[in-house]
Write a protein that holds these residues in place. Sequence first.
Motif, short mmCIF file in Angstrom:
data_model
loop_
_atom_site.label_atom_id
_atom_site.label_comp_id
_atom_site.label_asym_id
_atom_site.label_seq_id
_atom_site.Cartn_x
_atom_site.Cartn_y
_atom_site.Cartn_z
N GLN A 66 0.83 -1.20 0.00
CA GLN A 66 0.00 0.00 0.00
C GLN A 66 0.87 1.25 0.00
N VAL A 67 0.44 2.25 -0.74
CA VAL A 67 1.16 3.52 -0.70
C VAL A 67 1.02 4.16 0.68
N THR A 68 -0.08 3.86 1.40
CA THR A 68 -0.24 4.39 2.75
C THR A 68 0.80 3.83 3.71
N GLU A 69 1.25 2.58 3.48
CA GLU A 69 2.30 2.01 4.32
C GLU A 69 3.61 2.76 4.14
N ILE A 70 3.91 3.13 2.90
CA ILE A 70 5.12 3.90 2.63
C ILE A 70 5.01 5.29 3.25
N ASP A 71 3.83 5.89 3.14
CA ASP A 71 3.63 7.21 3.75
C ASP A 71 3.85 7.15 5.25
N GLU A 72 3.35 6.09 5.89
CA GLU A 72 3.50 5.97 7.34
C GLU A 72 4.97 5.73 7.71
N TRP A 73 5.65 4.91 6.92
CA TRP A 73 7.08 4.67 7.15
C TRP A 73 7.84 5.99 7.09
N ALA A 74 7.54 6.80 6.08
CA ALA A 74 8.22 8.08 5.92
C ALA A 74 7.89 9.02 7.08
N SER A 75 6.64 9.01 7.51
CA SER A 75 6.24 9.87 8.61
C SER A 75 6.95 9.49 9.90
N ASP A 76 7.01 8.18 10.18
CA ASP A 76 7.63 7.70 11.43
C ASP A 76 9.13 7.94 11.46
N ARG A 77 9.80 7.70 10.32
CA ARG A 77 11.27 7.72 10.32
C ARG A 77 11.87 9.02 9.81
N LEU A 78 11.16 9.70 8.93
CA LEU A 78 11.71 10.91 8.33
C LEU A 78 11.01 12.17 8.80
N GLY A 79 9.81 12.00 9.37
CA GLY A 79 9.06 13.15 9.83
C GLY A 79 8.49 14.00 8.71
N MET A 80 8.31 13.41 7.54
CA MET A 80 7.79 14.17 6.41
C MET A 80 7.23 13.22 5.36
N SER A 81 6.44 13.75 4.45
CA SER A 81 5.94 12.96 3.34
C SER A 81 6.93 13.03 2.18
N GLY A 305 1.72 14.25 14.15
CA GLY A 305 0.98 14.65 12.96
C GLY A 305 0.72 13.50 12.02
N GLY A 306 1.56 12.47 12.05
CA GLY A 306 1.34 11.31 11.21
C GLY A 306 0.30 10.35 11.76
N LEU A 307 -0.12 10.56 13.01
CA LEU A 307 -1.09 9.67 13.65
C LEU A 307 -2.48 10.27 13.76
N VAL A 308 -2.59 11.58 13.60
CA VAL A 308 -3.86 12.27 13.86
C VAL A 308 -5.01 11.66 13.08
N LYS A 309 -4.84 11.50 11.78
CA LYS A 309 -5.97 11.11 10.94
C LYS A 309 -6.50 9.72 11.27
N GLY A 310 -5.62 8.73 11.36
CA GLY A 310 -6.08 7.38 11.65
C GLY A 310 -6.75 7.27 13.00
#
Length: 407
Positions: A66-81, A305-310
């Motif tokens: 899922q592209v959402t999995e990559i987005d979450e990985w980037a949010s958790d580790r890089l702090g950005m999209s 900020g990466g957790l708010v929506k879910g």
Amino acid sequence: MGVREFSDDDAGYLTWLDTNPDRYVMNIARSHRAADARVHLAGCWTISGRRGGRWTGPYVKICADQVTEIDEWASDRLGMSIPRCKICSPALHTTHAIFTKRTKRPVRGVLPEGRCTVYGPDEHESGTLIEAWADDYIRFERRPDWQEHLRSEIRARCRLLEPGAGQLLHATFFGPKLPNADVENLVLYYIDTFKVAGRNGIRFEYDDAVPSAPDGGKYPFCYRYALSPQSGVFDAWQQRRTLASFDWTDLGTFAGEKKLAQVWLALSRGRVGPGEGLEPTCAVETPFAVKVQLRPPYGRRPVWGGLVKGILDGVICAFQAHSDTAILPEVAARLTRAVPADPAEIESLLLDRSRAVLGVVPRLVRPYGKGVIWDPSDHLCVAAELLPAEPVDKRWAIKGEVVELSR
């Protein structure tokens, strides 16, 4: 499958591409430097192994279903999209199994050219406020150049906001909002994860009254990002009765991309009651807010900020009921692959109206691709806050309330 990283493993990566031609790949420097990273469809010729050379050396590959999995990985580790590849345009393609609610986007056309202006933090006496005015709201994708510039400017300036102890990021979106637009998308998700400014928590809200710009210009939209006390309140709304509250509820390891489903299941199983003995029903077309505390495990420093929506959507889904019984067996069967529950329990929880203080939705969740998609009626959620709590063990937990609002 989850996210898989290929480093110094060209054979493994090329095998993965052969068996997953319609999945997603992030191409990123071995150091995980985000500047040149891009997200691609697995079939994109630029990363698909058709040109020879090394594929997992200086640049490694982050792969996922899922592209959402990559987005979450980037949010958790890089702090950005991470930007999408402009050749294969992965954001425009359908994923195979989405376990979070789809992003609702207003459908009117974007302005190809527009005015915008940004002030702060230096221009404001407090040094803790950033405001941006624009002729149109910033889109999630297919942004014209002027919106790309505005978004980049907001992101850069917000990184200058360093919250002190007891401060959080308070974000406000001003201007007309189409009925199907989510406030958290407009003011947070479309802009940034706000790793720095939001490290002590995030509060956001909607206000239709656009403030005046310092240059005297008239603009239909405004964004405001300020450092405010964690103990503060919403600026544009008054809190009324508490519709429901829930004490600390275990979320377990809270792993993977299915945050919404995990929150929904935990709260649907937990002890949740109406607030203060009042009638547990939200009046029709009444705005409401979700106020949540989230307790991470020891040693974790989440990008809030990466957790708010879910989390927000999961809470809302837990207080709505599903009524379409025709699709329920298929939905329940698919959800068993996402959460630790059997189909009978899932069906029972989805149909349970005893805690549906936010109403009944014909299709709260429905089949989509090989998975499901959640679609709560959340357009009246005009404010919310997510506050971090101190860890007490190695598990995640959530606590909060749903409250009615008025002007």
